[in-house]
Design an enzyme around this catalytic site. Structure first.
Site, PDB file in Angstrom:
ATOM      1  N   CYS A 455       0.828  -1.207   0.000  1.00  0.00           N
ATOM      2  CA  CYS A 455       0.000   0.000   0.000  1.00  0.00           C
ATOM      3  C   CYS A 455       0.861   1.255   0.000  1.00  0.00           C
ATOM      4  O   CYS A 455       0.428   2.306  -0.476  1.00  0.00           O
ATOM      5  CB  CYS A 455      -0.945  -0.008   1.200  1.00  0.00           C
ATOM      6  SG  CYS A 455      -0.105  -0.190   2.792  1.00  0.00           S
ATOM      7  N   HIS A 831      -1.179   0.927   7.481  1.00  0.00           N
ATOM      8  CA  HIS A 831      -1.711   0.951   6.114  1.00  0.00           C
ATOM      9  C   HIS A 831      -1.645   2.375   5.583  1.00  0.00           C
ATOM     10  O   HIS A 831      -1.777   3.346   6.330  1.00  0.00           O
ATOM     11  CB  HIS A 831      -3.158   0.452   6.124  1.00  0.00           C
ATOM     12  CG  HIS A 831      -3.798   0.426   4.769  1.00  0.00           C
ATOM     13  ND1 HIS A 831      -3.395  -0.437   3.775  1.00  0.00           N
ATOM     14  CD2 HIS A 831      -4.809   1.167   4.245  1.00  0.00           C
ATOM     15  CE1 HIS A 831      -4.135  -0.232   2.700  1.00  0.00           C
ATOM     16  NE2 HIS A 831      -4.998   0.724   2.950  1.00  0.00           N
TER      17      HIS A 831
END
Length: 1007
Positions: A455, A831
């Site tokens: 990510c 994330h």
């Protein structure tokens, strides 16, 4: 006697008379009778037993038969012989059919009296064969119930030897056809009881012969792994079989199945899906244990594609079973395993998000012990998954609202739950299968597949892609053979722009752009990756000598990265003893902004007064800034020098807490048009006008409590004192001296990259920790840039002065283009996701400052609408979260940390707005994009590749539909006891067209 009995039973006499007659006949049974009389009594009682038209007559016949068989065993043995039994089993007892339940009751009665006779072995051998033959004929549940009764009372009728394995296999084939066609509660209960008794016959055999279990399980696997069509779908009644398999055999059985090379992946997938369907079968146990064991076995042999397909295909069905108390316990066990083992992607968890609030509401209203326990486990599981799959604020808000009143697990408990074994795909193409992609986003944008903690790359790529001028420049490059990495970026951008896929896999670009020191599969710092990527692209173009199309001679000497992201900064150091000033100009591609220390007072920043503070559109006749500027002084404080550690990383960085009076020009950073109330410590109030109000619905907070991006830039540009251990070595004095250092921007980049230094090293724990302070982000920044002197000046040894004579400042306007958010507590975990919009450097984006900055700041119509995207292309915000792309708003960007404290802005990209009348330094800053608006002109080869891939995508969609239709056992009807009467045949919570509110209306069974 026999004729009298038959005549009375068939006569119209009262029941009392008939009962008296039966009693007298039974009492006479011990008396001696000749062979013919006994045989006649056996025939009469048999007819009454089998053909009686009332239960009374059938009971009377059974009572008489038992009495005479008990006292005349030899005669009964002759009557109840092999031929008679064979006739009953094959022809019935006319007019009674051979499959009448009454015949099995008759056999049970008669066998009790011949069990120890010489003819018994022949009788039981015959019955074993006939029992096997009956099972091979696929009898229904009612007949199987009678057959089970016969075998339970007469175990010697169970097939023996090699016939036992065949019997078990055929019985499994019989159970697979069982269906309950009634929706009446009594009929459903009767059906379930009959199935339980039928599968109990397997237990009878398995207890006496363990060797038959594995062949039976193989037959069961063949049944459930065979694709069924229409009525050939195996019944969920097979769930009643596994409860009798000893758990100690589970490991060996699973190992044999998963290592059998003759079993295809499609068969294994179908089998697991059908076993998951068994979770809806009540009155059974261990089904969940077998499902989990088989999936673990598949994970051991690394068949991750099967696990991906099973999880994404069945997760919603398993979740829907939690609404029903009767199957809730087993369903939650499997649900927990599916979610905790599928940690490569949030896709499975996200499929359930809309169903979680209705289930929480349903369980809370139910109020049973089962509901309370399930609710507690569910809340814990959801909290753990929210930690594992951070970074989806728009999706998680309803879930957090639903569970806010329930206590969450501790941090240690979260780690313990998430540490449970999760299978890991072995190849990148398997990772991409973790995402069961929906149709392309309504935004028209294309997502990027997360290839295993990538990510950090996906968010950076999307931010760069949304930088319009940079994207156009990259896609306009020709002949990228000498620029392999730039060529891959161009290809990636082209696919993001024109692909019809909802998301594409950037595996090729990942392999080419990842630093060597990055560990594959581990989370990385997106800022570090961005710096590395830009450096690689810059060095690649620099070494190749590649020249962009249509660039002027001034720009042709600079790389594309220089033109887009390159700026210049000058550092001046003044010796406080001899007043000598040395300076060094250096290029930068990003600014790393440290957060001020807790004891830093923002009102101690420097401010210039009176006006003019910022010079816009400086011409040749402009008065130099230094000529009209009063001395600098701290606002309300005395100088308080403190050393700072200087710079770090590839960009400019400043961390010291220094507030020093310097006789050097300093101009504050300005903000215009922010939706938040931003009051930077250094502002030009005449230019700013009234401070913009906070967004509608947002709480007004004390400006002293929240830092803003301008605060951090001001802190970065604040002059600092070099004293103590940090003294400056003056060349003129030839010794260490106290000195003043100031940093100023001399050339603004077209795209200004700001990185917030949120990670600090804790010496106590020897670990990096994250600073979670909320930083206010303005839509528009005005950055002061020092223009070069009007006439050459030399500053060196033996010459004093500020080195700023004839210099002036220009204020460059930057519009916020993208924000990369980090969700988590550590740089090594969490994330990344990205908010971005397309900005036009020639046209102020809606929601920012227009040509009249005061109007833009005050007019509500000029701001970004928080509820829906504006029609203006510049104001339309998007949220890029790996494969998921959705509309968003600046309000969501501003409030993300307020709603989710672990989600903080980390990297921001601001785009320079082209001045109305560029002159001097403005013209240099604007030259970077003069020739990049010629439009896209992709190479023919790349255009053909995109067109081919789009065609392939359509074909893949068609094949995927056929493939999943062939593999999925979902064509089987759900059990009638789990059907919602208000929805008839529809499975609760599964239909893609059913909303979460509708799913909450499922009917719960009475049990």
């Amino acid at each position: 006697m026999d004729k009298i009995l038959e005549a009375v039973m068939m006569s119209p006499h009262s029941k009392v008379v008939k009962q008296g007659m039966v009693r007298r006949v039974v009492e006479s049974a011990p008396q001696p009778l000749d062979r013919s009389q006994c045989r006649a009594m056996f025939h009469v009682s048999t007819r009454l037993f089998l053909l009686g038209d009332s239960q009374f007559k059938r009971d009377a016949g059974r009572e008489v038969l038992e009495a005479f068989a008990r006292h005349h065993q030899l005669e009964f043995e002759e009557f109840f012989n092999v031929r008679f039994i064979l006739g009953l089993m094959r022809d019935g007892y006319p007019p009674l059919g051979r499959r009448s339940p009454q015949i099995f009751l008759y056999l049970q009665t008669g066998l009790r009296f011949v069990a120890d006779t010489p003819s018994a072995p022949d009788l039981f051998h015959l019955l074993q064969i006939e029992v096997l033959r009956i099972v091979c004929e696929r009898p229904g549940p009612e007949l199987c119930e009678q057959l089970a009764g016969l075998l339970s009372r007469c175990p010697r009728c169970v097939p023996s030897g090699n016939l036992q394995t065949v019997f078990c296999q055929q019985l499994i084939q019989t159970i697979r056809l069982f269906q309950c066609n009634s929706q009446l509660d009594d009929d459903i209960v009767t059906f379930l009881e009959r199935v339980t008794k039928t599968s109990g016959m397997l237990q009878t055999v398995w207890r006496t012969n363990v060797a038959t279990i594995l062949p039976s399980l193989k037959e069961l696997f063949i049944v459930i792994s065979t694709p069924g069509e229409g009525g050939n779908v195996p019944s969920n009644a097979l769930a009643s079989v596994v409860q009798y398999v000893p758990l100690e055999l589970m490991e060996g059985a699973v190992r044999n199945l998963t290592n059998d090379k003759n079993i295809s992946d499609a068969q294994m997938l179908t089998a697991i899906c059908r076993m998951i369907d068994w979770l809806s079968w009540p009155f059974t146990k261990n089904t969940d244990k077998w499902v989990i064991a088989l999936m673990k076995g598949v994970a051991v042999v690394k068949k991750c594609v099967i696990l991906i397909e099973v999880t994404l295909a069945k997760i919603e069905e398993v979740f829907a079973k939690l609404f029903y108390p009767i199957v809730r316990e087993g369903a939650f066990s499997v649900l927990s395993y599916l979610l905790l083992s599928f940690q490569q992607s949030p896709e499975a968890f996200h499929l359930l998000l809309c169903q979680i609030p209705p289930l929480v509401s349903c369980l809370s209203a139910e109020g049973t012990d089962s509901a309370r326990q399930c609710l507690q486990q569910l809340v814990e599981l959801v909290h753990c998954l929210l930690v594992r799959f951070t970074g989806f604020p728009d999706l998680y808000q309803p879930v957090l609202e639903a569970i806010k009143d329930f206590p969450g697990p501790s941090e240690e408990r979260v780690k313990q739950v998430l540490s449970q074994g999760a299978w890991t795909p072995q190849r990148a193409d398997q990772v991409s299968l973790c995402h069961r992609l929906a149709p392309k986003s309504e935004t028209g944008k294309t997502g990027l597949v997360n290839l295993g903690n990538t990510c950090y790359m996906n968010s950076i790529i999307q931010a760069l892609f949304m930088a319009t001028d940079f994207r156009v420049a990259v896609m306009s490059l020709k002949n990228c053979d000498l620029l392999p990495l730039m060529g891959k970026l161009q290809r990636l951008f082209a696919f993001l722009q024109h692909s019809q896929r909802p998301a594409i896999s950037p595996d090729s670009f990942l392999a080419a752009s990842t630093p060597a020191w990055f560990t594959p599969g581990s989370q990385q710092d997106c800022s570090e990756y961005l710096k590395y990527l830009l450096d690689r692209l810059h060095e690649e173009e620099k070494k190749s000598g590649h020249k962009g199309r249509g660039l002027s001679e001034t720009q042709a000497g600079r790389t594309l990265i220089n033109r887009m992201f390159g700026g210049k900064m000058v550092t001046r150091i003044r010796c406080l003893r001899c007043q000598n000033v040395s300076q060094r100009e250096e290029a930068f591609s990003d600014l790393s902004l440290a957060l001020p220390p807790p004891n830093h007072r923002r009102d101690g920043s420097f401010i210039i007064s009176p006006s003019p503070a910022v010079v816009e559109g400086v011409g040749p006749a402009s008065v130099p800034m230094a000529a009209t500027m009063p001395p600098l002084h701290p606002r309300g404080t005395s100088p308080s020098p403190s050393p700072g550690p200087g710079r770090e990383g590839g960009g400019a960085d400043k961390r010291g807490d220094v507030r020093v009076v310097l006789p050097v020009d300093a101009v504050a950073v300005e903000t215009v048009g922010s939706l938040e109330r931003v009051e930077p410590p250094i502002v030009n109030e005449e230019l700013m006008g009234a401070s913009p109000s906070a967004p509608r619905g947002a709480a007004q907070t004390d400006s002293d409590a929240t830092l803003s991006v301008p605060d951090l830039i001001n802190f970065f540009l604040t002059p600092e004192m070099l004293t103590g251990d940090n003294k400056y070595r003056c060349q003129r004095c030839s010794s260490l001296q106290n000195a003043e250092k100031v940093v100023e921007m001399t050339e603004g980049p077209h795209y200004l990259i700001l990185t917030l230094l949120r990670f600090s090293f804790n010496l106590a724990t020897m670990r990096r920790r994250k600073i979670l302070d909320n930083i206010s982000i303005p839509l528009v920044l005005k950055i002061p840039v020092r223009l070069p002197p009007r006439r050459p000046e030399t500053v060196g040894a033996g010459q004093g002065g500020s080195g700023a004579e004839g210099s002036a400042y220009v204020s460059l306007t930057y519009d916020l283009a993208s924000v990369v958010v980090h969700s988590g507590l550590s740089s090594e975990s969490g994330h990344y996701y990205c908010y971005a919009r397309e900005c036009d450097s020639e046209k102020p984006p809606a929601g920012g400052a227009g040509e009249d900055t005061d109007t833009a700041a005050d007019d509500p119509q000029a701001r970004v609408a928080p509820s829906a995207p504006s029609n203006g292309s510049g104001s339309r915000w998007y949220l890029f979260n790996d494969t998921r792309v959705s509309y968003s708003s600046f309000e969501a960007v501003s409030n993300v940390t307020a709603h989710f404290p672990k989600d903080t802005a980390y990297v921001m990209l601001y785009q320079m707005r082209s001045p109305r009348q560029p002159e001097a330094g403005d013209r240099r800053a604007a030259m970077a994009v003069e020739d990049l608006r010629d439009g896209e002109s992709l190479d023919r080869e790349l255009i053909e590749a995109i067109a081919k891939d789009n065609t392939l995508h359509i074909q893949e969609q068609e094949r995927g539909v056929r493939h999943r239709a062939a593999l999925s056992p979902s064509t089987a009807e759900p059990p009638v006891w789990l059907k919602d009467p208000r929805r008839r045949e529809q499975r609760p919570g599964i239909s893609p067209g059913v909303s979460g509110e509708q799913r909450s209306g499922v009917a719960l069974p009475a049990w």
